[in-house]
Write an enzyme that holds these catalytic residues in place. Sequence first.
Site, mmCIF file in Angstrom:
data_model
loop_
_atom_site.group_PDB
_atom_site.id
_atom_site.type_symbol
_atom_site.label_atom_id
_atom_site.label_comp_id
_atom_site.label_asym_id
_atom_site.label_seq_id
_atom_site.Cartn_x
_atom_site.Cartn_y
_atom_site.Cartn_z
ATOM 1 N N GLU A 44 3.880 -0.392 0.465
ATOM 2 C CA GLU A 44 3.625 -0.134 -0.959
ATOM 3 C C GLU A 44 2.204 0.325 -1.234
ATOM 4 O OE1 GLU A 44 7.288 -2.575 -0.806
ATOM 5 O OE2 GLU A 44 5.340 -2.658 0.217
ATOM 6 N N HIS A 67 11.649 -12.851 -5.138
ATOM 7 C CA HIS A 67 12.344 -11.707 -5.726
ATOM 8 C C HIS A 67 12.681 -11.950 -7.199
ATOM 9 C CE1 HIS A 67 12.842 -10.908 -1.459
ATOM 10 N NE2 HIS A 67 13.274 -9.705 -1.731
#
Length: 385
Positions: free
Chosen positions: A116, A185
């Site tokens: 990322e 998550h």
Amino acid sequence: MTMVPLHRSVVGGGNARAAAAKRSAKVVGPGARLAATSNTGIRNRQERRAVGVQAAEKELLMWEALREATDEEMERDPTVLVMGEDVGHYGGSYKVTYDLYKKYGEMRLLDTPIAENSFAGMGIGAAMTGLRPIIEGMNMGFLLLAFNQISNNCGMLHYTSGGQYKVPVVIRGPGGVGRQLGAEHSQRLESYFQSIPGVQLVACSTARNSKALLKAAIRSDNPVIFFEHVLLYNVKGEVGGKDEVQELNRAELVREGSDITILCYSRMRYVSMQAVGELVTSGYDPEVIDLISLKPFDLETIYNSLKKTRKVLIVEECMKTGGIGASLSSTISENFIDELDHEVVRLSSQDVPTAYAHELEAATIVQPEQVVEAVQRMCGAPVPV
């Protein structure tokens, strides 16, 4: 360009993450689209009207609306591209870029490694040189790995370069509490990004506003962080046409009322409206506003509501400590305290990691019955009509 009436009324890898992400929402393939009808195929006014009604009433799931917005903007502007993990051949973890690589090629639907920090920096650099990248985070929690790029570069470069650079980038992806996705998550990171100078924050909530807002974000010269809730991708609703673009910094009036103002955003729009259904049957008349813009807040819309109701309840999925509601509450108190008959009340998530167990997970976030109880406590017994 048609604006939505608002004021009253964004090389290879990542499949393991995709598999985990799919658990929270069953995604189906793109539905059938309305067939394009040529002018020669329309024989009379009645047929024209029928086609117009059909187009106006087109319904899509939210992921389809986001896909359509991306497709239309890539078709409209060749500088628009998408990059991220599995956005190309796989079509994105929630199918927002499904099959678009076939139309636009692999360089405009760029599959990246699971890195990322690297692809966020690449996207920001691309924006500095004249492109309009859409950076997809497979999960907003993963973008913490790119926080340096977003905070030190994305939000500051226009300022630190003395206006020599602009950074027209959209950073988008799913976030929020899903269904048993576990703590890492299920994060709500809106307030993390809200503190970054120079970026704009938007949270979509319906099929219609997700499409119109994403189109506006792509066209904006400012960096926009675009929040999509993991449980809203299959929400279905009408969507606008190619020219419908919604202002990024305006809230939506969801329901007009007179007793209390409920400020919410993203999935909490639906939690609030579920509570409103019960409240109305009990004689209460709440006003509901979907914030949409988390930075900056639409203080004009908020003020026009609270000066009428004189009570404000904030309903959010963000954490209570340092959350969006904390910032909003202080802003309202600093600017509009004289208009209020009751202190601002916040309903927020618990300051704990999100549990995997369903019952514990539900206990960490706001439920409709808590909204009902808060309104009853703030308003007292309803006044008979």
